[in-house]
Every structure is written in structure tokens, then in C-alpha cells.
Design a protein around this motif. Structure first.
Motif, PDB file in Angstrom:
ATOM      1  N   ARG A   1       0.835  -1.209   0.000  1.00  0.00           N
ATOM      2  CA  ARG A   1       0.000   0.000   0.000  1.00  0.00           C
ATOM      3  C   ARG A   1       0.867   1.255   0.000  1.00  0.00           C
ATOM      4  O   ARG A   1       2.080   1.175   0.151  1.00  0.00           O
ATOM      5  N   ASP A   2       0.258   2.397  -0.173  1.00  0.00           N
ATOM      6  CA  ASP A   2       1.005   3.657  -0.253  1.00  0.00           C
ATOM      7  C   ASP A   2       1.548   4.072   1.104  1.00  0.00           C
ATOM      8  O   ASP A   2       0.894   3.892   2.136  1.00  0.00           O
ATOM      9  N   SER A   3       2.730   4.676   1.100  1.00  0.00           N
ATOM     10  CA  SER A   3       3.400   4.958   2.372  1.00  0.00           C
ATOM     11  C   SER A   3       2.679   6.037   3.185  1.00  0.00           C
ATOM     12  O   SER A   3       2.851   6.106   4.395  1.00  0.00           O
ATOM     13  N   ASN A   4       1.880   6.889   2.553  1.00  0.00           N
ATOM     14  CA  ASN A   4       1.178   7.920   3.331  1.00  0.00           C
ATOM     15  C   ASN A   4      -0.223   7.502   3.758  1.00  0.00           C
ATOM     16  O   ASN A   4      -0.923   8.274   4.417  1.00  0.00           O
ATOM     17  N   SER A   5      -0.629   6.317   3.335  1.00  0.00           N
ATOM     18  CA  SER A   5      -1.982   5.817   3.663  1.00  0.00           C
ATOM     19  C   SER A   5      -3.091   6.777   3.219  1.00  0.00           C
ATOM     20  O   SER A   5      -4.058   7.015   3.943  1.00  0.00           O
ATOM     21  N   TRP A   6      -2.891   7.349   2.033  1.00  0.00           N
ATOM     22  CA  TRP A   6      -3.907   8.252   1.479  1.00  0.00           C
ATOM     23  C   TRP A   6      -4.807   7.539   0.478  1.00  0.00           C
ATOM     24  O   TRP A   6      -5.902   7.987   0.183  1.00  0.00           O
ATOM     25  N   CYS A   7      -4.289   6.447  -0.064  1.00  0.00           N
ATOM     26  CA  CYS A   7      -4.936   5.840  -1.234  1.00  0.00           C
ATOM     27  C   CYS A   7      -6.292   5.213  -0.860  1.00  0.00           C
ATOM     28  O   CYS A   7      -6.364   4.300  -0.036  1.00  0.00           O
TER      29      CYS A   7
ATOM     30  N   PRO B   1     -15.990  -0.800  14.200  1.00  0.00           N
ATOM     31  CA  PRO B   1     -14.603  -0.597  14.633  1.00  0.00           C
ATOM     32  C   PRO B   1     -13.607  -0.621  13.461  1.00  0.00           C
ATOM     33  O   PRO B   1     -12.669   0.190  13.424  1.00  0.00           O
ATOM     34  N   ALA B   2     -13.818  -1.522  12.499  1.00  0.00           N
ATOM     35  CA  ALA B   2     -12.862  -1.622  11.381  1.00  0.00           C
ATOM     36  C   ALA B   2     -12.816  -0.311  10.602  1.00  0.00           C
ATOM     37  O   ALA B   2     -11.747   0.170  10.210  1.00  0.00           O
ATOM     38  N   TYR B   3     -13.972   0.276  10.389  1.00  0.00           N
ATOM     39  CA  TYR B   3     -14.047   1.550   9.660  1.00  0.00           C
ATOM     40  C   TYR B   3     -13.260   2.633  10.403  1.00  0.00           C
ATOM     41  O   TYR B   3     -12.488   3.386   9.817  1.00  0.00           O
ATOM     42  N   ASN B   4     -13.445   2.678  11.719  1.00  0.00           N
ATOM     43  CA  ASN B   4     -12.753   3.704  12.506  1.00  0.00           C
ATOM     44  C   ASN B   4     -11.238   3.494  12.533  1.00  0.00           C
ATOM     45  O   ASN B   4     -10.487   4.438  12.749  1.00  0.00           O
ATOM     46  N   ARG B   5     -10.802   2.274  12.306  1.00  0.00           N
ATOM     47  CA  ARG B   5      -9.354   2.020  12.241  1.00  0.00           C
ATOM     48  C   ARG B   5      -8.753   2.489  10.924  1.00  0.00           C
ATOM     49  O   ARG B   5      -7.624   2.947  10.880  1.00  0.00           O
ATOM     50  N   VAL B   6      -9.511   2.327   9.834  1.00  0.00           N
ATOM     51  CA  VAL B   6      -8.896   2.515   8.510  1.00  0.00           C
ATOM     52  C   VAL B   6      -9.161   3.874   7.873  1.00  0.00           C
ATOM     53  O   VAL B   6      -8.474   4.270   6.939  1.00  0.00           O
ATOM     54  N   LYS B   7     -10.156   4.593   8.362  1.00  0.00           N
ATOM     55  CA  LYS B   7     -10.525   5.843   7.690  1.00  0.00           C
ATOM     56  C   LYS B   7      -9.525   6.976   7.968  1.00  0.00           C
ATOM     57  O   LYS B   7      -8.767   6.919   8.937  1.00  0.00           O
ATOM     58  N   SER B   8      -9.568   7.993   7.112  1.00  0.00           N
ATOM     59  CA  SER B   8      -8.800   9.224   7.353  1.00  0.00           C
ATOM     60  C   SER B   8      -9.693  10.193   8.107  1.00  0.00           C
ATOM     61  O   SER B   8     -10.908  10.074   8.063  1.00  0.00           O
TER      62      SER B   8
ATOM     63  N   CYS C   1      -1.060  12.780  10.055  1.00  0.00           N
ATOM     64  CA  CYS C   1      -1.848  12.299   8.941  1.00  0.00           C
ATOM     65  C   CYS C   1      -2.478  10.974   9.378  1.00  0.00           C
ATOM     66  O   CYS C   1      -1.797  10.091   9.899  1.00  0.00           O
ATOM     67  N   ALA C   2      -3.804  10.906   9.248  1.00  0.00           N
ATOM     68  CA  ALA C   2      -4.511   9.673   9.654  1.00  0.00           C
ATOM     69  C   ALA C   2      -4.968   8.926   8.407  1.00  0.00           C
ATOM     70  O   ALA C   2      -5.402   9.562   7.447  1.00  0.00           O
ATOM     71  N   PRO C   3      -4.862   7.612   8.392  1.00  0.00           N
ATOM     72  CA  PRO C   3      -4.436   6.732   9.473  1.00  0.00           C
ATOM     73  C   PRO C   3      -2.939   6.388   9.446  1.00  0.00           C
ATOM     74  O   PRO C   3      -2.546   5.439  10.089  1.00  0.00           O
ATOM     75  N   ARG C   4      -2.121   7.185   8.737  1.00  0.00           N
ATOM     76  CA  ARG C   4      -0.696   6.849   8.696  1.00  0.00           C
ATOM     77  C   ARG C   4      -0.070   6.886  10.093  1.00  0.00           C
ATOM     78  O   ARG C   4       0.690   5.976  10.453  1.00  0.00           O
TER      79      ARG C   4
ATOM     80  N   SER D   1      -5.095   6.857  14.483  1.00  0.00           N
ATOM     81  CA  SER D   1      -6.437   6.705  13.916  1.00  0.00           C
ATOM     82  C   SER D   1      -7.039   8.085  13.636  1.00  0.00           C
ATOM     83  O   SER D   1      -6.557   9.106  14.152  1.00  0.00           O
ATOM     84  N   ALA D   2      -8.090   8.097  12.833  1.00  0.00           N
ATOM     85  CA  ALA D   2      -8.747   9.367  12.502  1.00  0.00           C
ATOM     86  C   ALA D   2      -9.259  10.064  13.760  1.00  0.00           C
ATOM     87  O   ALA D   2      -9.127  11.282  13.905  1.00  0.00           O
ATOM     88  N   GLY D   3      -9.824   9.277  14.684  1.00  0.00           N
ATOM     89  CA  GLY D   3     -10.344   9.874  15.913  1.00  0.00           C
ATOM     90  C   GLY D   3      -9.224  10.519  16.713  1.00  0.00           C
ATOM     91  O   GLY D   3      -9.362  11.640  17.220  1.00  0.00           O
ATOM     92  N   ALA D   4      -8.095   9.819  16.818  1.00  0.00           N
ATOM     93  CA  ALA D   4      -6.960  10.365  17.574  1.00  0.00           C
ATOM     94  C   ALA D   4      -6.416  11.619  16.886  1.00  0.00           C
ATOM     95  O   ALA D   4      -6.057  12.597  17.554  1.00  0.00           O
ATOM     96  N   ALA D   5      -6.378  11.611  15.563  1.00  0.00           N
ATOM     97  CA  ALA D   5      -5.875  12.781  14.836  1.00  0.00           C
ATOM     98  C   ALA D   5      -6.788  13.985  15.065  1.00  0.00           C
ATOM     99  O   ALA D   5      -6.323  15.119  15.217  1.00  0.00           O
TER     100      ALA D   5
END
Ligand SMILES: N[C@@H](CCC(=O)N[C@@H](CS)C(=O)NCC(=O)O)C(=O)O
Length: 409
Positions: A61-67, A252-259, A384-387, A390-394
Motif C-alpha cells: 500500500r502507499d506509504s502515506n496511507s492516502w490511497c 470498529p474496522a471503519y474507525n481504524r482505517v478511515k482518514s 496524517c490519519a491513518p498513517r 487513527s482518525a479519531g486520535a488525529a
């Protein structure tokens, strides 16, 4: 000038901060010393992998986790609880072995039990084939509809029309109105599909169809208010899309992977040069969610502080504040303000103000204040989330950085 230890000692040291943060969140990441990204998420299903056994999947996957296409695959792996390893590909400088390996040269690609698969949709279908059809409905008729809609998500032109509306700024007002109307009619189609089966998802259960759309609709919902003044969230024309977003948020899976919204906003401007005309969406965290996410943000900052401090010193501009080439005070001030931020994340409003000021009367050394302001402003936009978390933490991290920043002057 020297950095007063009295000031510095007003805030706990890093070890204490890390320990308290860890008591308040289960979130952990793996460190990747000297590499980019500097940390990687741990698949939530890793505990299912017997010791000495290799994960059945290797995801590129992409190193910035934007894709957004990589996000689809990660989302499915988390939903299906399949342990996996990740290899990060720098899209600005793709390694030759990767472009030799993957015919499209794009990410994502994956080795699935030794078989190379690329194209996100094909990876998703292969995962269903090999690891049980948990993301396709059991009912054969509905299963067939699901497969059709997965294909359609790639061919119905939604993405092209949506990103055209988002990124293009035609001079001619009629052209913009047309782009918007075309986009809205695509959203109407999605709204109609969401109404065909009971429940909030496309089909009567959560499925690959939701995964195909979610990374794209998320990015559009975050960016259209800022770059086009257009709202999907809260728009009464799309009640079912809004209910769908609310249902996803429960997973939970969505909250882990989303930006998070701001990562999406910053990326669009940096990568595509689109100019903002509106405001970001309001923070989408409930008060109760803030507590755990703040602890996660504090854990990430405390655990990865060396990388953060190195990055700030190198790239934020704080070096220019060094007096006679001596960087030590600047370095201490960066460290101090990061501890202040971690402390604020953990303790909320109880955290002291910069410099240990209580009523804001005594003024802080201007170089220390300026270093703090740069540090916080830089990191607020850098994470940068989720790099990184998590999005919530960001979201919690940026809100806290803004709060501490506002207390500096
Ligand atoms: N249809 C592909 C699209 C993948 C794609 O466009 N990936 C982008 C990142 S978002 C990429 O690899 N870009 C690198 C490049 O264009 O060189 C899929 O679904 O996997």
C-alpha cells in the motif's frame, strides 16, 4: 538565553506521560526505525496468527496511507479479521521491483496465500473466495446483486464525475452548475440504491458494496464543503447516505482505517493545488469518544516523540530561531511544548499553560513562545490519519494542538 529547568519541570517527563497514556488506551503501533512511515498499524487480528506462522496476506500500500483503493482492502482485511503484513510503497518514487512485479504499477496489490492480485476490487473478491464470503450476502439473489453492484461501483462513472466536480474550477458559472448537477444525480442514484434493501447499508447486511464506496464518499464528504461549499453530510436531499455514514461510524474496522477530515482537506490542497473556499466540517467526535482518542493521541506522540522532534527540527523552520547557531534552547522548547501537548491530551483543561504561567501575567521568553507556536502549528498539519494514528486520535490531536497554541500568546 537558557531554557529554565523550573519551567521545563512543570510538565511530567516523557516516560511518565507515556505510561499514563498507555493506561488509558489499548492503541499501539509498531515502530519502523529509520523508515517512512515511522510507525505501522498492527492488524487487530494479529493475535489469531499462531506463533512462527506467516500471515496469509502481504499487502502493498502507499506509504502515506492516502490511497482510497488501499483503504478498501485494509477495511476488508479488518472486517474479515485476516492477519496481514504490510509493505509500504512510496508513490513518488516507486521501486523498480514493484513496477516490475505489478503490471499496472499501482497500489494496492497483495500476495494472497502466495498469489499476486492487484486492482482493489479483484483483491476484495479474491479474499471472499479464499476466506469465506463474509462480506457478500448469503441469499443467492442478493449475493448476485452485490456482485453486480461491486462491478458497477467501478464502471458507473460516479468517481470520475465526483472528483471532476471537486477538483475543477471552471471560469464559467454554467459549467460549474452542470458539474454539480451531474454529481448530484449520481448521488441520487446511490441514494436510490441504499433504499432498495432494509437497514442502512446497500444490501441487507454490511458488504463489499459499502467498502467499495466508503473511502470515496468519505473523501468527498470531507472535501466538498471546503473546496466547493457543498455538503453531503446534513443535506436533506440525501437522508439515506447520511444514515449510511452513521452506520459505518459504528464499525470498529471503519474507525481504524478511515482518514480524518483534515487529513483529507490538507491532502487535496497539497496534492492537487485546489484552493479552499469554505470551512472544514465540525469535529465529528462525541464527548465520550474524545477521552479514549485523546489518550491514543498522547500515546502516539509520547511513543514516537524522537521522530516527531527530529522532523520538527529539520522541517518546521524552528532552526531559524537558534541564537548564534546554538540549537539547544530551541530543541528544549520543542520538547517542552510537545510534553505540554501530551499533558493536555491526557489531563484536558487541568493542564498548565506554557511556561508554567497561571494567570497569563508573566510573559514567556519570546523565542520559546515562537518555538512553541511553530512546533504546534507544524505538527497540527503534519500528522496524517491513518498513517500516524487513527482518525479519531488525529481529530483529538489537532483540537488539542489548537487549544495549546491559543494559550501561548
Ligand atoms: N483501479 C485501481 C486504482 C488504484 C490507484 O489508482 N492507485 C493509485 C493511488 S490512489 C496509485 O497507485 N497511484 C500511483 C501512480 O499513479 O503511479 C484499484 O482499484 O486498485
Amino acid at each position: 538565553m537558557s531554557f529554565s529547568s523550573t519551567i521545563s519541570n512543570t510538565i511530567s517527563n516523557w516516560e511518565e506521560l507515556l505510561e499514563i497514556a498507555r493506561q488509558n488506551t489499548p492503541a499501539r503501533r509498531v515502530k519502523r526505525p529509520g523508515q517512512s512511515p515511522s510507525t505501522a498499524p498492527i492488524p487487530s487480528s494479529l493475535h489469531k496468527l499462531p506463533p512462527d506462522k506467516k500471515a496469509p496476506i502481504l499487502l502493498y500500500r502507499d506509504s502515506n496511507s492516502w490511497c482510497p483503493f488501499c483503504e478498501r482492502v485494509w477495511f476488508a482485511l479488518e472486517e474479515k479479521e485476516i492477519p496481514f503484513e504490510t509493505e509500504f510503497i512510496d508513490l513518488s518514487n516507486k521501486p523498480k521491483w514493484y513496477t516490475d512485479l505489478v503490471p499496472t504499477t499501482l497500489v494496492p496489490a497483495a500476495y494472497i496465500e502466495g498469489k499476486l492480485v492487484y486492482e482493489s476490487k479483484d483483491i476484495l473478491l479474491e479474499l471472499e473466495e479464499r476466506f469465506g464470503e463474509t462480506l457478500l450476502p448469503e441469499n443467492p439473489e442478493e449475493n448476485a446483486v452485490a456482485r453486480e453492484w461491486v462491478e458497477e461501483a467501478e464502471t458507473n462513472g460516479f468517481r470520475n464525475i465526483a472528483y471532476k466536480f471537486l477538483r475543477e474550477t471552471p471560469e464559467n458559472a454554467d459549467e460549474l452548475t452542470n458539474l454539480r448537477a451531474e454529481f448530484e444525480s449520481k448521488l441520487d442514484e446511490i441514494e436510490k440504491s441504499l433504499g432498495k434493501y432494509p437497514g442502512s447499508y446497500f444490501l441487507s447486511t454490511f458488504s463489499l458494496v459499502d467498502i467499495m464506496y466508503s473511502p470515496h464518499l468519505d473523501r468527498l464528504a470531507a472535501n466538498l464543503p471546503v473546496y466547493k461549499g457543498y455538503h453531503i453530510k446534513g443535506n436533506p436531499r440525501f437522508p439515506l447516505i447520511n444514515a449510511w455514514f452513521a452506520a459505518l461510524k459504528q464499525r470498529p474496522a471503519y474507525n481504524r482505517v478511515k482518514s480524518d477530515n483534515i487529513t483529507n482537506n490538507l491532502l487535496l490542497r497539497r496534492r492537487f493545488g485546489v484552493e479552499p473556499i469554505g470551512n472544514p466540517l465540525p469535529l465529528d467526535l462525541a464527548e465520550s469518544e474524545f477521552i479514549e482518542y485523546r489518550a491514543e493521541a498522547a500515546e502516539r506522540l509520547s511513543d514516537n516523540r524522537e521522530v516527531a522532534i527530529g522532523d520538527i527540527l529539520k522541517n518546521s523552520g524552528v532552526q531559524s530561531l537558534a541564537v548564534d547557531g546554538d540549537i539547544s534552547t530551541v530543541k528544549e522548547a520543542v520538547d517542552f511544548h510537545l510534553r505540554l501537548l501530551a499533558d493536555y491530551l491526557i489531563n484536558g483543561n487541568g493542564a498548565p499553560l506554557p511556561g508554567g504561567r497561571t494567570g497569563g501575567k508573566e510573559s514567556i521568553d519570546p523565542i520559546i513562545a515562537a518555538t512553541g507556536a511553530i512546533t504546534l502549528a507544524y505538527l497540527r498539519n503534519r500528522i496524517c490519519a491513518p498513517r500516524d494514528m487513527s482518525a479519531g486520535a488525529a481529530t483529538a490531536f489537532r483540537a488539542a494542538a489548537d487549544k495549546v497554541l491559543a494559550s501561548i500568546y
